[in-house]
Design a protein around this motif. Structure first.
Motif, mmCIF file in Angstrom:
data_model
loop_
_atom_site.group_PDB
_atom_site.id
_atom_site.type_symbol
_atom_site.label_atom_id
_atom_site.label_comp_id
_atom_site.label_asym_id
_atom_site.label_seq_id
_atom_site.Cartn_x
_atom_site.Cartn_y
_atom_site.Cartn_z
ATOM 1 N N TRP A 1 0.844 -1.194 0.000
ATOM 2 C CA TRP A 1 0.000 0.000 0.000
ATOM 3 C C TRP A 1 0.879 1.243 0.000
ATOM 4 O O TRP A 1 1.913 1.290 0.648
ATOM 5 C CB TRP A 1 -0.922 -0.012 1.231
ATOM 6 C CG TRP A 1 -2.033 -1.001 1.062
ATOM 7 C CD1 TRP A 1 -2.623 -1.383 -0.106
ATOM 8 C CD2 TRP A 1 -2.693 -1.726 2.099
ATOM 9 N NE1 TRP A 1 -3.613 -2.300 0.130
ATOM 10 C CE2 TRP A 1 -3.678 -2.531 1.468
ATOM 11 C CE3 TRP A 1 -2.573 -1.781 3.473
ATOM 12 C CZ2 TRP A 1 -4.518 -3.376 2.180
ATOM 13 C CZ3 TRP A 1 -3.406 -2.614 4.188
ATOM 14 C CH2 TRP A 1 -4.365 -3.401 3.550
ATOM 15 N N CYS B 1 -11.682 -12.081 -6.523
ATOM 16 C CA CYS B 1 -10.623 -11.221 -5.986
ATOM 17 C C CYS B 1 -10.721 -9.821 -6.584
ATOM 18 O O CYS B 1 -10.832 -9.660 -7.793
ATOM 19 C CB CYS B 1 -9.257 -11.824 -6.288
ATOM 20 S SG CYS B 1 -7.896 -10.798 -5.698
ATOM 21 N N VAL B 2 -10.711 -8.800 -5.705
ATOM 22 C CA VAL B 2 -10.765 -7.422 -6.197
ATOM 23 C C VAL B 2 -9.380 -6.787 -6.255
ATOM 24 O O VAL B 2 -9.232 -5.653 -6.672
ATOM 25 C CB VAL B 2 -11.683 -6.531 -5.329
ATOM 26 C CG1 VAL B 2 -13.099 -7.016 -5.413
ATOM 27 C CG2 VAL B 2 -11.206 -6.496 -3.888
ATOM 28 N N GLY B 3 -8.383 -7.531 -5.802
ATOM 29 C CA GLY B 3 -7.021 -6.998 -5.850
ATOM 30 C C GLY B 3 -6.773 -5.906 -4.840
ATOM 31 O O GLY B 3 -6.045 -4.956 -5.107
ATOM 32 N N CYS B 4 -7.384 -6.036 -3.654
ATOM 33 C CA CYS B 4 -7.204 -4.986 -2.641
ATOM 34 C C CYS B 4 -5.874 -5.147 -1.916
ATOM 35 O O CYS B 4 -5.435 -4.247 -1.225
ATOM 36 C CB CYS B 4 -8.352 -4.998 -1.644
ATOM 37 S SG CYS B 4 -8.338 -6.417 -0.528
ATOM 38 N N LYS B 5 -5.270 -6.329 -2.026
ATOM 39 C CA LYS B 5 -3.941 -6.619 -1.492
ATOM 40 C C LYS B 5 -3.897 -6.713 0.031
ATOM 41 O O LYS B 5 -2.818 -6.815 0.607
ATOM 42 C CB LYS B 5 -2.905 -5.591 -1.990
ATOM 43 C CG LYS B 5 -2.794 -5.573 -3.507
ATOM 44 C CD LYS B 5 -1.810 -4.549 -3.987
ATOM 45 C CE LYS B 5 -2.358 -3.159 -3.819
ATOM 46 N NZ LYS B 5 -2.355 -2.335 -4.996
ATOM 47 N N ALA B 6 -5.059 -6.662 0.677
ATOM 48 C CA ALA B 6 -5.061 -6.773 2.135
ATOM 49 C C ALA B 6 -4.450 -8.106 2.557
ATOM 50 O O ALA B 6 -3.722 -8.201 3.542
ATOM 51 C CB ALA B 6 -6.478 -6.657 2.676
ATOM 52 N N SER C 1 -14.058 -9.952 8.460
ATOM 53 C CA SER C 1 -13.185 -9.113 7.645
ATOM 54 C C SER C 1 -13.499 -7.636 7.836
ATOM 55 O O SER C 1 -14.580 -7.166 7.478
ATOM 56 C CB SER C 1 -13.339 -9.471 6.167
ATOM 57 O OG SER C 1 -12.747 -8.467 5.383
ATOM 58 N N CYS D 1 -9.847 -11.062 3.993
ATOM 59 C CA CYS D 1 -10.364 -10.971 2.618
ATOM 60 C C CYS D 1 -11.813 -10.483 2.622
ATOM 61 O O CYS D 1 -12.694 -11.107 3.214
ATOM 62 C CB CYS D 1 -10.273 -12.315 1.912
ATOM 63 S SG CYS D 1 -10.928 -12.244 0.230
ATOM 64 N N PRO D 2 -12.117 -9.359 1.956
ATOM 65 C CA PRO D 2 -13.456 -8.776 2.035
ATOM 66 C C PRO D 2 -14.495 -9.517 1.200
ATOM 67 O O PRO D 2 -15.690 -9.345 1.411
ATOM 68 C CB PRO D 2 -13.253 -7.362 1.487
ATOM 69 C CG PRO D 2 -12.081 -7.470 0.571
ATOM 70 C CD PRO D 2 -11.195 -8.533 1.150
#
Lengths: 324, 185, 736
Positions: free
Chosen positions: A19, B90-95, A95, B70-71
């Motif tokens: 990020w 997968c939305v690719g939020c990288k969390a 989550s 993971c959302p």
């Protein structure tokens, strides 16, 4: 020790780069718009409110705009933007990101309804051309009090949430602190008060939020100190996690600088605000008085942004174990 | 339902990288990205040295932080004990990448989804071992079903002392390490 | 209750709801493809990412355009050299196949030699041109003026061409620059090489394994490394003699960081200890060896105290190692090594290794060295006419009485430069980057400048290939038949190479190129009659093997061929003059060499200089795999290993780029320093094969530095003609 690793991914090794500024801006603007929701609602709800408190409608309008900009930056960070609809085909109770997606979905209408309800008649006529929306705004007006009360809570939830996400990440000790959401909450509220001070025209409103902000900044500083203290007294990984801020080494210079910046901005803002509150004021604020007020508010905003950036970046340097 | 685990005998790892390439070919992993890696650590001063070698990969944790964060439910835990990614969601939020204490995830830059070791799920379905295990030159990697008391991995984990990586994070990994150093007979 | 992987797999396949298809191990390519259905094919073949010739299985699928694509390579579980596994290079064979830098079409040089200017031509034009040029050279200088330098499979086909033309000047780097010295020394001792393609070391059953410079793990010889790991796993004692803390050293119970060049002192001292403490295998020595008394007398002088000083090791360690060997003999092995061209006295060191094995009785003993398999292969030449003897004797053995049939590359080079005893004016360069393989590149360039004709047969545009006048692009091992391979491990067997896909671009198998050239040179009798596959079938028939089964399984073992250990009715044969193990060699004495190895010291580096050592990375084979995208990614450039204390005194930091300058003032390309505790202070180490000067290799070009460039000096072993290459010294030059 000599270390040789074959097969690392650039995104995580030698340092994590997941990020960046986009997420930091999102967290800042998210917290700020939460702060604005709460502060503008408080402004409406506070006793002894004079009718000429003009900022009562600009701020509610500003809050969703800032949140939208923040979400725009968050969206910039998503690798698969077209897949974002999946957020709303799922609810994952554990989550925080899933919570976040739903919170935003609920808070947005609350913000917008409040903004519409708080528009004064003359302004409404100028800025809303669509008759249906104008009608809606008219219908909402009687519920303004209720909406304001709801917005106080919603703003707090929004501001807290921006810290909850990071705090649940056990793998990143700097973030993994229950105090982090509180820190982001106080910082978000304080930033909200700062914007109130800047946008408000009347001396009375400005002084009111200056008083509030003094307490918020003091709380923020205490929470920040507790945040570091908690890490320092925590396990080795947590203690290591705050080292970038205090090592002063060349490698971590930006983090050291961020601590210096916070150490200057926040206390200076307190002092300035204290002087403003205790000082004698004429009926109309003098130019220099106005300048000083806005300057101290800007200091608070800088502090809020610095906290978000420093924590987003430094958190990615922190981790468990590693190769020792 | 089986419960898949991997056991890695560090003393037998010769850092030959066969697993790394096998994994990349088997799973079409993009250039400069990896699902498994080989770590070599040498401690001491000449001539008194000690070296530790091990391969690392997704630990398919029983308490997987990547799944928790993971959302969308793209990262999920399966009944066979493995952690898998549903790329579609997968939305690719990288969390999940930040959530993983083992740094085993990456973004597939062409398609944007997060990716990682699947224990070669597609091979398991065909009754084959994961590609890294199948080609492990030192037979350092072993794979099997922990619910089967007669499996090689069950026997080893029953009879040998083992450890997992970063136990302090509380992830309960399903990749076990034995024999940190070769025996000095 | 016994546990097994097969049980697991069966269970896994059922519980996952899949059909039970891969439950049995690979037995047949056809059966497996049928079971999996769809558009997948499996092709068993033999890997050529190095020269171990592992059995590999190529998985081939159709892509969207309907073309066959190799998607995965796996080890053939039936094949004893891979045992179901492939190393990183084997897995990355696809990278060679699909390397976009490959030589794609025949090319004829248009500019100056070495400037990289070529025109692409048809095969017909290239072959006609080559034939005309060859004829001109033969006309002017005779057929023996045509020579070949080779490494690997294409050499076999061109050997046929050269012999048919009347030249015996054929040399493979595998002799003088690698293992030939060792083979000759072991033949002098045991009457056998220590192995054909694989050393016959019974590592998995060994109780003590001694490695002298052999860095298994980094030197990735598949089945041997598997057995080494097995030995480590079951707790065998590993004694690793290496100036560098290698992967193998990290697995060792005793690491002896020996002073480079003094290995023979250690070996002789061990013999002295083992003999004087009567730890040797007396009955074995009595029964199978000659010359023990002379050996005993000769090694007396080598005391542990002296040895400690000479080798810079601890006396206690030296003695402890010898006693361990004695205690566990004969289930011990001193690995014969592979690349032994080190100091110019390497045949005697290899003799010492062989003799130490002999007195410990390891030959033919479990955990020692297994006996050669007894598979008999009928001779087969497919009805070719006999070669007539060359009019002029080949030069390839130089003046070295024990040089082997593979020839001495550097002698071919010297002859090309001097024109003595006769001129060599044309080179075939087949599958070798001579600039990287031979010491002293200045000499190689000089020889090339002297040539009238240079023809390269290769897969990639290496530095050497790109100096040729004619470039003939060979297809990769995944695109061609290459014959039946004798596999000689504990048992004898046969493997094969067959194409997984059609050749890409306009490339051809080497057999076809050589065969077509035969035709163009008017030697149609020596050309391949029909196809190589048809020839392989005939050969299989001659050997009594079902070719179709071999093509389906990739490996067929010869029944009743494994007799690894000595028993009452399985006695070893030693093909020496005395029919015994010759601890004392009359043959060497006749040629005025020491009949029993003696220690002679090597030159030492001057102050400020370090001995240049080189070795291998597990993910690369010499210089030939550096451009492979899957391997390059893992190890892009080599580093020079420098002892930490030395680095501190030089003020050099880890990962800093430096240049190396050798004793002849040759300066390397920039190279990263690896500051490490893992190496002695008197030497530096780098992985061989880097620093390509080949602009068409987009990944390998200028990656890292070239050790061979710095090896301008070499000491020739007087017995075998091997080129000792660890006699160069370098200093570190810091980049401004």
């Amino acid at each position: 020790m000599e270390l040789n690793i074959v097969g690392t991914n650039a995104i995580t090794y030698p340092a994590m780069h997941v990020w960046d500024w986009r997420v930091a801006i999102y967290l800042f603007l998210g917290g700020l718009s939460g702060g604005l929701m709460t502060m503008s609602a408080i402004n409406y709800l506070r006793p002894n409110r004079t009718p000429e408190s003009t900022c009562s409608w600009q701020i509610p309008v500003l809050a969703p705009i800032l949140l939208t900009i923040g979400l725009f930056f968050l969206n910039l960070d998503l690798e698969r933007k077209l897949n974002a609809f999946w957020f709303y085909l799922t609810f994952k109770p554990v989550s925080p990101m899933s919570w976040g997606a739903w919170i935003v979905l609920i808070i947005y209408p609350l913000m917008i309804l409040y903004a519409l309800a708080s528009l004064p008649k003359d302004v409404k006529g100028k800025i809303i051309t669509n008759p249906a929306i104008r009608n809606a705004a008219d219908t909402l007006q009687p519920y303004l009090l209720l909406l304001a009360k709801v917005n106080v809570i919603a703003g707090i939830i929004l501001a807290i949430y921006t810290g909850v996400l990071l705090s649940t990440l056990v793998a990143r000790p700097l973030w993994n602190s229950a105090i982090l959401p509180v820190l982001f909450l106080t910082s978000g509220m304080s930033a909200g008060a700062a914007v109130m001070i800047i946008v408000a025209q009347s001396k009375e409103v400005k002084l009111f939020f200056t008083k509030i902000d003094i307490w918020l900044i003091i709380t923020e500083v205490v929470v920040l100190l507790l945040f570091f203290y908690g890490h320092y007294t925590g396990d080795a990984a947590h203690r290591q996690a705050i080292m970038p801020f205090f090592s002063g080494s060349h490698e971590f210079f930006p983090y050291f600088l961020s601590i210096v910046a916070l150490g200057v901005c926040l206390p200076l803002a307190i002092v300035l605000k204290f002087l403003e509150v205790t000082g004698e004021h004429t009926e109309e604020l003098t130019t220099s008085g106005l300048l000083l007020m806005n300057a101290s508010a800007v200091l608070v905003l800088i502090g809020g942004a610095v906290i978000r950036f420093a924590i987003v970046y430094a958190g990615q340097l922190s981790g468990y174990g590693g190769y020792m | 339902m089986p419960r898949y685990v991997m056991v890695i005998d560090q003393s037998r790892c010769v850092a030959c990288m066969a697993c790394v390439v096998a994994c990349k070919r088997e799973n079409d992993v993009p250039a400069e990205h990896y699902r498994t890696r080989v770590v070599e650590m040498v401690r001491g001063e000449f001539p008194r040295l000690r070296s530790e070698m091990r391969s690392e990969l997704c630990n398919h944790c029983d308490n997987p932080p990547c799944v928790n964060i993971c959302p969308t439910g793209a990262s999920h835990k399966q009944a066979d004990g493995t952690v898998q990614i549903n790329r579609r969601k997968c939305v690719g939020c990288k969390a999940c990448i930040t959530a993983c204490p083992y740094d085993v995830r990456y973004i597939n830059e062409e398609h944007g989804y997060a990716d990682k070791c699947s224990f070669c799920q597609h091979r398991l379905k065909e009754g084959k071992e994961p590609a890294c295990v199948a080609t492990c030159i030192g037979r350092s990697r072993m794979f099997g079903d922990l619910d089967d008391p007669n499996s090689e991995v069950s026997q080893i984990l029953r009879e040998t002392s083992w450890r997992t990586l970063k136990p302090e994070v509380g992830t309960k990994p399903n990749v076990y390490y034995i024999n940190q150093f070769p025996r000095k007979s | 209750m016994a546990f097994s992987r097969r049980n697991f797999l069966k269970y896994a396949a059922m519980s996952a709801g899949g059909t039970l298809i891969a439950d049995t191990p690979f037995l047949s390519a056809r059966a497996r493809a049928e079971a999996e259905g769809g558009n997948v094919r499996y092709v068993p073949t033999s890997c050529e990412m190095c020269f171990w010739k592992c059995g590999a299985i190529a998985k081939v699928e159709k892509n969207k355009q309907g073309e066959d694509v190799v998607v995965k390579l796996e080890g053939n579980p039936l094949h004893p050299q891979s045992m179901g596994k492939l190393c990183a290079r084997g897995q990355a064979g696809i990278g060679q196949l699909y390397d976009e830098n490959r030589l794609k079409r025949p090319m004829i040089r248009t500019g100056e030699r070495g400037d990289g200017q070529y025109k692409e031509v048809s095969w017909e034009e290239a072959l006609n041109y080559a034939a005309d040029k060859l004829k001109a050279v033969i006309e002017k200088y005779g057929p023996e003026s045509i020579a070949m330098l080779s490494h690997g499979s294409p050499g076999d086909y061109f050997t046929n061409l050269l012999k048919a033309l009347g030249s015996g000047n054929i040399a493979f780097s595998s002799f003088a620059q690698c293992k030939g010295i060792r083979d000759a020394a072991w033949e002098l001792t045991f009457g056998h090489k220590p192995g054909s393609s694989c050393e016959r070391v019974d590592l998995k059953n060994s109780k003590v394994i001694v490695l002298l410079g052999t860095h298994l793990g980094e030197n990735m010889h598949n089945s041997q490394t598997q057995e080494f790991a097995e030995a480590v796993g079951h707790g065998a004692k590993i004694i690793c003699v290496d100036p560098r803390y290698s992967t193998a050293a990290s697995k060792a119970s005793l690491w002896l960081p020996i002073k480079p060049g003094t290995d023979t002192a250690l070996l002789l001292t061990w013999m002295n200890i083992i003999i004087s403490e009567e730890l040797y295998d007396k009955a074995y020595v009595e029964q199978y060896t000659v010359g023990f008394e002379q050996l005993k007398e000769s090694v007396k002088q080598y005391t542990p105290e002296w040895c400690a000083k000479e080798t810079d090791l601890q006396e206690a360690d030296i003695v402890a190692a010898a006693r361990d060997l004695g205690r566990y003999a004969p289930n011990v092995v001193i690995h014969p090594g592979r690349h032994v061209a080190w100091y110019g006295n390497d045949a005697q060191r290899s003799r010492a290794t062989a003799i130490l094995n002999a007195i410990l009785g390891t030959w033919g003993r479990p955990g020692g060295m297994w006996l050669p398999a007894k598979g008999k292969f009928a001779s087969f030449n497919d009805g070719y006419p006999k070669y007539s003897d060359p009019a002029k004797a080949p030069v390839i053995k130089g003046d070295y009485p024990f040089a082997g049939g593979e020839g001495l590359t550097q002698v071919v080079r010297d002859t090309t430069i001097t024109g003595q005893p006769y001129p060599i004016k044309a080179w075939f360069i087949c599958g070798t980057d001579a600039m990287k393989a031979l010491p002293d590149q200045r000499q190689t360039l000089k020889a090339i400048a002297n040539l009238d004709l240079m023809i390269a047969v290769d897969i990639l545009p290496s530095e050497t290939a790109m100096m040729a006048d004619i470039i003939l692009p060979e297809c990769t091992y995944l695109e061609r038949h290459d014959g039946l391979f004798k596999v000689e491990v504990r048992e004898a067997g046969v493997g094969l190479r067959q194409p997984a896909v059609e050749p890409m671009y306009d490339t051809k198998p080497a057999w076809w190129i050589a065969s077509e050239l035969c035709k163009k040179m008017g030697l149609a009798d020596f050309a391949v009659k029909d196809s190589w596959e048809a020839r392989m079938r005939r050969q299989a028939t001659a050997w009594g093997i079902d070719y179709d089964k071999l093509a389906d399984t990739g490996y067929v073992s010869l029944p009743d061929s494994a007799f690894p250990y000595i028993t009452a009715d399985n006695q070893p044969e030693f093909k020496t003059d005395s029919e015994k193990i010759e601890l004392f060699s009359k043959k060497l004495e006749e040629h005025n060499f020491d009949p029993v190895p003696k220690y002679e010291p090597t030159d030492e580096p001057e102050k400020g200089m370090y001995r240049l050592l080189y070795g291998r990375s597990p993910v690369h084979t010499f210089s030939r795999t550096i451009n492979d995208q899957w391997l390059w990614e893992l190890y892009k450039e080599n580093q020079v290993w420098l002892n930490k204390k030395e680095a501190e005194s030089l003020g050099v930091k880890d990962r800093q780029y430096v240049r190396l300058e050798n004793q002849d003032k040759v300066v390397s390309d920039p190279i990263q320093v690896k500051v490490t505790e893992r190496i002695r202070r008197d030497c530096v180490y780098m992985v061989h094969g880097f620093g390509h000067n080949a602009p068409r290799l987009s990944r390998a070009h200028k990656s890292g530095a070239d050790d061979q460039q710095l090896i301008t000096r070499y000491k020739v072993d007087p017995i075998t003609g091997g080129t000792g290459m660890r006699v160069n010294f370098v200093k570190i030059i810091k980049e401004a």
